[in-house]
Motif scaffolding. Structure first.
Motif, PDB file in Angstrom:
ATOM      1  N   SER A  20      -2.485   0.129  11.046  1.00 54.87           N
ATOM      2  CA  SER A  20      -2.442  -0.821  10.103  1.00 54.87           C
ATOM      3  C   SER A  20      -1.138  -0.596   8.866  1.00 54.87           C
ATOM      4  CB  SER A  20      -3.675  -0.701   8.782  1.00 54.87           C
ATOM      5  OG  SER A  20      -3.319  -1.737   7.739  1.00 54.87           O
ATOM      6  N   GLU A  21      -0.762   0.611   8.648  1.00 52.99           N
ATOM      7  CA  GLU A  21       0.681   0.673   7.973  1.00 52.99           C
ATOM      8  C   GLU A  21       1.625   0.418   8.752  1.00 52.99           C
ATOM      9  OE1 GLU A  21       0.318   5.016   7.288  1.00 52.99           O
ATOM     10  OE2 GLU A  21      -1.536   4.734   5.771  1.00 52.99           O
ATOM     11  N   ARG A  22       1.770   0.416  10.119  1.00 54.53           N
ATOM     12  CA  ARG A  22       2.938   0.027  11.055  1.00 54.53           C
ATOM     13  C   ARG A  22       2.627  -1.149  11.406  1.00 54.53           C
ATOM     14  NH1 ARG A  22       1.772   4.879  10.535  1.00 54.53           N
ATOM     15  NH2 ARG A  22       3.471   6.797  10.756  1.00 54.53           N
ATOM     16  N   LYS A  23       1.726  -2.083  11.103  1.00 53.17           N
ATOM     17  CA  LYS A  23       1.584  -3.374  11.252  1.00 53.17           C
ATOM     18  C   LYS A  23       1.282  -3.762  12.741  1.00 53.17           C
ATOM     19  CE  LYS A  23       4.176  -5.406   7.474  1.00 53.17           C
ATOM     20  NZ  LYS A  23       3.959  -4.468   6.705  1.00 53.17           N
ATOM     21  N   ILE A  24       0.432  -2.684  13.445  1.00 50.91           N
ATOM     22  CA  ILE A  24       0.155  -2.714  14.729  1.00 50.91           C
ATOM     23  C   ILE A  24      -1.420  -3.417  14.909  1.00 50.91           C
ATOM     24  CG2 ILE A  24      -0.501  -1.353  16.821  1.00 50.91           C
ATOM     25  CD1 ILE A  24       1.574   0.650  15.674  1.00 50.91           C
ATOM     26  N   GLU A  25      -1.477  -4.321  15.696  1.00 53.72           N
ATOM     27  CA  GLU A  25      -2.767  -4.994  15.726  1.00 53.72           C
ATOM     28  C   GLU A  25      -3.598  -4.056  16.778  1.00 53.72           C
ATOM     29  OE1 GLU A  25      -3.171  -9.169  16.740  1.00 53.72           O
ATOM     30  OE2 GLU A  25      -1.153  -9.366  16.342  1.00 53.72           O
ATOM     31  N   TRP A  26      -4.794  -3.929  16.468  1.00 55.61           N
ATOM     32  CA  TRP A  26      -5.685  -2.993  17.262  1.00 55.61           C
ATOM     33  C   TRP A  26      -6.844  -3.835  17.802  1.00 55.61           C
ATOM     34  CZ3 TRP A  26      -4.629   2.279  17.303  1.00 55.61           C
ATOM     35  CH2 TRP A  26      -5.378   3.154  18.280  1.00 55.61           C
TER      36      TRP A  26
END
Length: 132
Positions: A20-26
């Motif tokens: 979330s902090e790195r704006k990566i979708e999971w």
């Protein structure tokens, strides 16, 4: 985007906060459907069989050295049938991403980005993920 199964190591607050902090979708694959992420499942099984089940790590430094050596062999020495019997490193030299940049990592970069754009021809449309 990262796609994983619902294993406990990949559903923790720490890893989800990291993403979330790195704006990566999971996104998670459907429970009981490992072939939705077949390449990763194959890699994980191979790493488990060839390395993790066969090695008793003495400490973190030893683990890092052994895992780094295995990863280098897997990516740079060993040909893969799914890649036309090329090594992943050789395959990446000829792969272009959706932004028409080379997928091969730059030797000069100190830190690679976490995720590259999808290769040309790969759909980036999101799959429906069932609530669970």
């Amino acid at each position: 985007m990262i796609v994983s199964d619902n294993g406990t190591e990949l559903t923790s607050h720490a890893i989800l906060s990291f993403a979330s902090e790195r704006k990566i979708e999971w996104h998670y694959i459907a429970p009981g459907k490992p072939m939705q992420n077949g390449f990763v499942e194959s890699f994980n099984g191979r790493m488990r069989d060839e390395l993790l089940n066969e090695t008793l790590f003495r400490n973190m430094t030893h683990a890092r050295v052994v895992i780094r050596a295995w990863t280098a062999d897997f990516n740079e020495t060993r040909p893969h049938s799914a890649l036309g019997y090329q090594t992943p490193k050789e395959f990446a030299k000829h792969l272009s991403t959706a932004t028409d940049t080379r997928a091969e990592p730059s030797e000069s970069s100190l830190r690679m980005s976490v995720a590259q754009p999808a290769p040309l021809g790969v759909s980036t449309q999101r799959a429906l993920v069932p609530n669970g």
